[in-house]
Design a protein around this motif. Structure first.
Motif, mmCIF file in Angstrom:
data_model
loop_
_atom_site.group_PDB
_atom_site.id
_atom_site.type_symbol
_atom_site.label_atom_id
_atom_site.label_comp_id
_atom_site.label_asym_id
_atom_site.label_seq_id
_atom_site.Cartn_x
_atom_site.Cartn_y
_atom_site.Cartn_z
ATOM 1 N N TRP A 43 0.837 -1.194 0.000
ATOM 2 C CA TRP A 43 0.000 0.000 0.000
ATOM 3 C C TRP A 43 0.874 1.246 0.000
ATOM 4 C CZ3 TRP A 43 -4.893 -0.968 -0.910
ATOM 5 C CH2 TRP A 43 -5.484 -2.130 -0.432
ATOM 6 N N ARG A 44 0.516 2.217 -0.830
ATOM 7 C CA ARG A 44 1.194 3.500 -0.836
ATOM 8 C C ARG A 44 0.191 4.611 -1.122
ATOM 9 N NH1 ARG A 44 4.281 0.229 0.628
ATOM 10 N NH2 ARG A 44 6.495 -0.049 0.087
ATOM 11 N N TRP A 45 0.451 5.792 -0.538
ATOM 12 C CA TRP A 45 -0.269 6.989 -0.923
ATOM 13 C C TRP A 45 0.451 7.632 -2.088
ATOM 14 C CZ3 TRP A 45 -4.967 7.763 0.693
ATOM 15 C CH2 TRP A 45 -5.361 7.308 1.959
ATOM 16 N N GLY A 46 -0.305 8.301 -2.938
ATOM 17 C CA GLY A 46 0.290 9.019 -4.055
ATOM 18 C C GLY A 46 -0.532 10.242 -4.399
ATOM 19 N N THR A 47 0.034 11.071 -5.270
ATOM 20 C CA THR A 47 -0.667 12.267 -5.747
ATOM 21 C C THR A 47 -0.614 12.291 -7.263
ATOM 22 O OG1 THR A 47 -0.039 13.498 -3.758
ATOM 23 C CG2 THR A 47 -0.772 14.786 -5.661
ATOM 24 N N VAL A 48 -1.766 12.446 -7.885
ATOM 25 C CA VAL A 48 -1.843 12.463 -9.349
ATOM 26 C C VAL A 48 -1.195 13.738 -9.881
ATOM 27 C CG1 VAL A 48 -3.380 12.451 -11.347
ATOM 28 C CG2 VAL A 48 -3.947 11.081 -9.319
ATOM 29 N N VAL A 49 -0.269 13.547 -10.833
ATOM 30 C CA VAL A 49 0.409 14.681 -11.464
ATOM 31 C C VAL A 49 -0.232 15.010 -12.811
ATOM 32 C CG1 VAL A 49 2.591 15.505 -12.417
ATOM 33 C CG2 VAL A 49 2.576 14.163 -10.298
ATOM 34 N N ALA A 50 -0.522 13.971 -13.587
ATOM 35 C CA ALA A 50 -1.059 14.199 -14.922
ATOM 36 C C ALA A 50 -1.771 12.951 -15.419
ATOM 37 C CB ALA A 50 0.062 14.579 -15.903
ATOM 38 N N ALA A 51 -2.729 13.165 -16.323
ATOM 39 C CA ALA A 51 -3.379 12.051 -17.014
ATOM 40 C C ALA A 51 -2.581 11.731 -18.270
ATOM 41 C CB ALA A 51 -4.810 12.416 -17.370
ATOM 42 N N ARG A 52 -2.499 10.444 -18.591
ATOM 43 C CA ARG A 52 -1.790 10.016 -19.798
ATOM 44 C C ARG A 52 -2.810 9.461 -20.795
ATOM 45 N NH1 ARG A 52 3.904 8.786 -18.934
ATOM 46 N NH2 ARG A 52 3.681 6.960 -20.280
ATOM 47 N N ARG A 53 -2.615 8.237 -21.253
ATOM 48 C CA ARG A 53 -3.550 7.642 -22.215
ATOM 49 C C ARG A 53 -4.871 7.269 -21.549
ATOM 50 N NH1 ARG A 53 0.222 2.909 -24.500
ATOM 51 N NH2 ARG A 53 0.546 2.719 -22.248
ATOM 52 N N GLU A 54 -5.883 7.165 -22.383
ATOM 53 C CA GLU A 54 -7.183 6.711 -21.913
ATOM 54 C C GLU A 54 -7.773 5.791 -22.972
ATOM 55 O OE1 GLU A 54 -11.359 8.609 -20.150
ATOM 56 O OE2 GLU A 54 -9.776 9.912 -20.951
ATOM 57 N N TRP A 55 -8.304 4.662 -22.549
ATOM 58 C CA TRP A 55 -9.029 3.781 -23.454
ATOM 59 C C TRP A 55 -10.247 3.266 -22.705
ATOM 60 C CZ3 TRP A 55 -4.253 2.848 -21.379
ATOM 61 C CH2 TRP A 55 -4.103 1.735 -20.548
ATOM 62 N N ARG A 56 -11.079 2.502 -23.369
ATOM 63 C CA ARG A 56 -12.356 2.120 -22.794
ATOM 64 C C ARG A 56 -12.175 1.475 -21.418
ATOM 65 N NH1 ARG A 56 -15.906 -2.447 -22.752
ATOM 66 N NH2 ARG A 56 -18.091 -1.813 -22.661
ATOM 67 N N GLY A 57 -12.697 2.135 -20.402
ATOM 68 C CA GLY A 57 -12.700 1.583 -19.060
ATOM 69 C C GLY A 57 -11.454 1.853 -18.256
ATOM 70 N N SER A 58 -10.418 2.483 -18.857
ATOM 71 C CA SER A 58 -9.144 2.655 -18.163
ATOM 72 C C SER A 58 -8.602 4.064 -18.349
ATOM 73 C CB SER A 58 -8.100 1.657 -18.696
ATOM 74 O OG SER A 58 -8.480 0.326 -18.420
ATOM 75 N N LEU A 59 -7.891 4.514 -17.328
ATOM 76 C CA LEU A 59 -7.248 5.823 -17.358
ATOM 77 C C LEU A 59 -5.838 5.672 -16.797
ATOM 78 C CD1 LEU A 59 -7.390 8.906 -17.751
ATOM 79 C CD2 LEU A 59 -8.395 9.071 -15.467
ATOM 80 N N GLU A 60 -4.850 6.029 -17.606
ATOM 81 C CA GLU A 60 -3.448 5.927 -17.213
ATOM 82 C C GLU A 60 -2.993 7.275 -16.652
ATOM 83 O OE1 GLU A 60 -0.109 3.735 -19.618
ATOM 84 O OE2 GLU A 60 -0.099 5.847 -20.164
ATOM 85 N N LEU A 61 -2.231 7.229 -15.559
ATOM 86 C CA LEU A 61 -1.871 8.437 -14.828
ATOM 87 C C LEU A 61 -0.385 8.454 -14.484
ATOM 88 C CD1 LEU A 61 -4.748 8.034 -12.216
ATOM 89 C CD2 LEU A 61 -4.789 9.673 -14.115
ATOM 90 N N ASP A 62 0.154 9.657 -14.315
ATOM 91 C CA ASP A 62 1.448 9.846 -13.660
ATOM 92 C C ASP A 62 1.164 10.212 -12.207
ATOM 93 O OD1 ASP A 62 3.171 9.389 -15.795
ATOM 94 O OD2 ASP A 62 2.947 11.434 -16.528
ATOM 95 N N VAL A 63 1.781 9.475 -11.280
ATOM 96 C CA VAL A 63 1.504 9.674 -9.861
ATOM 97 C C VAL A 63 2.820 9.711 -9.087
ATOM 98 C CG1 VAL A 63 0.327 8.733 -7.827
ATOM 99 C CG2 VAL A 63 -0.690 8.425 -10.093
ATOM 100 N N THR A 64 2.994 10.708 -8.235
ATOM 101 C CA THR A 64 4.139 10.709 -7.322
ATOM 102 C C THR A 64 3.792 9.841 -6.116
ATOM 103 O OG1 THR A 64 3.326 12.699 -6.210
ATOM 104 C CG2 THR A 64 4.888 13.003 -8.027
ATOM 105 N N VAL A 65 4.811 9.215 -5.546
ATOM 106 C CA VAL A 65 4.605 8.230 -4.479
ATOM 107 C C VAL A 65 5.150 8.761 -3.160
ATOM 108 C CG1 VAL A 65 5.165 5.894 -3.696
ATOM 109 C CG2 VAL A 65 4.725 6.339 -6.129
ATOM 110 N N ASP A 66 4.346 8.624 -2.100
ATOM 111 C CA ASP A 66 4.822 8.899 -0.750
ATOM 112 C C ASP A 66 5.588 7.664 -0.276
ATOM 113 O OD1 ASP A 66 3.385 11.202 -1.031
ATOM 114 O OD2 ASP A 66 1.810 10.672 0.387
ATOM 115 N N ALA A 67 6.909 7.741 -0.337
ATOM 116 C CA ALA A 67 7.734 6.560 -0.088
ATOM 117 C C ALA A 67 7.606 6.072 1.351
ATOM 118 C CB ALA A 67 9.185 6.859 -0.407
ATOM 119 N N ARG A 68 7.551 4.745 1.490
ATOM 120 C CA ARG A 68 7.591 4.105 2.806
ATOM 121 C C ARG A 68 8.801 3.196 2.939
ATOM 122 N NH1 ARG A 68 2.154 0.980 3.708
ATOM 123 N NH2 ARG A 68 3.083 0.682 5.763
#
Length: 362
Positions: free
Chosen positions: A4-29
């Motif tokens: 499990w990790r927390w993250g913050t969305v930076v940007a949306a990338r590709r999108e296709w039916r039913g899915s959304l690809e994202l760039d996310v920064t990670v709160d490192a543990r």
């Protein structure tokens, strides 16, 4: 079991039916945590994350370096939950997991197809191509349409690989060529939902009015490198299901002369087990008639050992290269392209041609 990790969305990338690809920064543990990841969200499950949203991530697939799962997965957008969706279905997929989803099965009482499916017991001789890997799907489609342009082809997706049909960019690209997708068992996200392969096949025939169907698992493949420890065993069970319902099984063995692993060269041991030991009903066992001499000899010998109960059918495939090249999706299996493993894709296309020829006489 879960990273499990927390993250913050930076940007949306590709999108296709039913899915959304994202760039996310990670709160490192952990020191090994990456500072940022590609993440995949299924909006139907978690909503559509936007830049700035805090998200809860599962990093398992990314951490393990899974070939088809090189994503962190968005589990929730806790500060902006999606609205409740009232739907008539009561069939639960991914049961008793935190993300169990309720869907409308094609044959349950609230379905508009209930009348057509309630009494359906037969496929009426419909040919059904059964293959192990999801990567065979576009090649089978190409071979079938080359033989019978305009044929209604249904895809019946089993739950051996990815559970959400939305994960597959290949499936999204093939949508214009398909009559529809039926997701079976624990898989979900198809045009129609079913509880098992049997009801999924009936939904393909009587709900999508398919001339022929293709059964494979979703993207991905579970295997332990042992004789029986692989998800493709279900291909043999699918052959039995097709036969039990009065369909005509067409087995598409996994053939390759490019796989670096000896157990998958020639005819993969997965196919020999699934079709040779699990499939109890007879099927048309298809191989190309125009493989290279050395590969042809090895494949013919391996498949002949499965006959009977099966019948070995040799189908020309060399001319199907153009149909494969015209597909709206990229061909790839285990990271190999058509040029790198043409035997694999031509073999799947040959099975599609065989099934289409059968469907024309059904």
């Amino acid at each position: 079991m879960i990273r499990w990790r927390w993250g913050t969305v930076v940007a949306a990338r590709r999108e296709w039916r039913g899915s959304l690809e994202l760039d996310v920064t990670v709160d490192a543990r952990h020191p090994s945590d990456p500072p940022s990841v590609r993440a995949l969200a299924y909006p139907a499950l978690v909503g559509a994350p936007r830049p700035g949203d805090r998200v809860l991530l599962n990093l398992n697939a990314l951490a393990l370096g899974l070939g088809t799962g090189g994503y962190a997965l968005v589990v929730a957008v806790p500060d902006r939950l999606p609205e409740d969706v009232e739907a008539p279905g009561h069939v639960v997929k991914a049961r008793y997991t935190p993300l169990q989803a309720i869907v409308l099965a094609a044959d349950e009482e609230a379905s508009p197809l209930r009348g057509a499916l309630a009494g359906a017991v037969s496929l009426d001789g419909m040919p059904v191509v059964v293959a192990d890997l999801h990567s065979a799907l576009p090649a089978v489609v190409a071979g079938a349409l080359a033989a019978r342009p305009g044929a209604r082809i249904a895809y019946v997706m089993t739950d051996g690989g990815a559970l959400p049909a939305w994960f597959s960019r290949t499936l999204d690209g093939l949508r214009p060529l398909l009559a529809g997708t039926v997701t079976t068992g624990q898989a979900f996200g198809g045009d129609l939902e079913s509880t098992n392969v049997h009801s999924g096949l009936l939904a393909a025939r009587h709900g999508l009015h398919a001339d022929l169907a293709i059964v494979t698992q979703g993207p991905g493949n579970l295997g332990t490198g042992t004789s029986w420890g692989f998800s493709g065993v279900a291909a043999g069970e699918a052959v039995n299901a097709v036969a039990a319902l009065g369909g005509r099984p067409v087995a598409a063995p996994r053939i390759s002369d490019a796989d670096p692993r000896p157990r998958h060269r020639g005819v993969s041991h997965h196919s020999l087990t699934a079709f040779g030991r699990v499939a109890l009903a007879p099927a048309s066992l298809v191989m190309p008639s125009d493989l290279s001499p050395a590969l042809s000899s090895a494949v013919r010998e391996a498949l002949a050992a499965l006959c009977p109960p099966h019948t070995l059918v040799e189908v020309p495939s060399a001319d199907l290269g153009a149909a494969l090249a015209d597909l709206p999706v990229k061909l790839s299996t285990m990271g190999r392209t058509f040029e790198q493993d043409s035997a694999y894709f031509l073999s799947a296309a040959a099975a599609g041609r065989c099934a289409a020829d059968m469907s024309a006489t059904a």
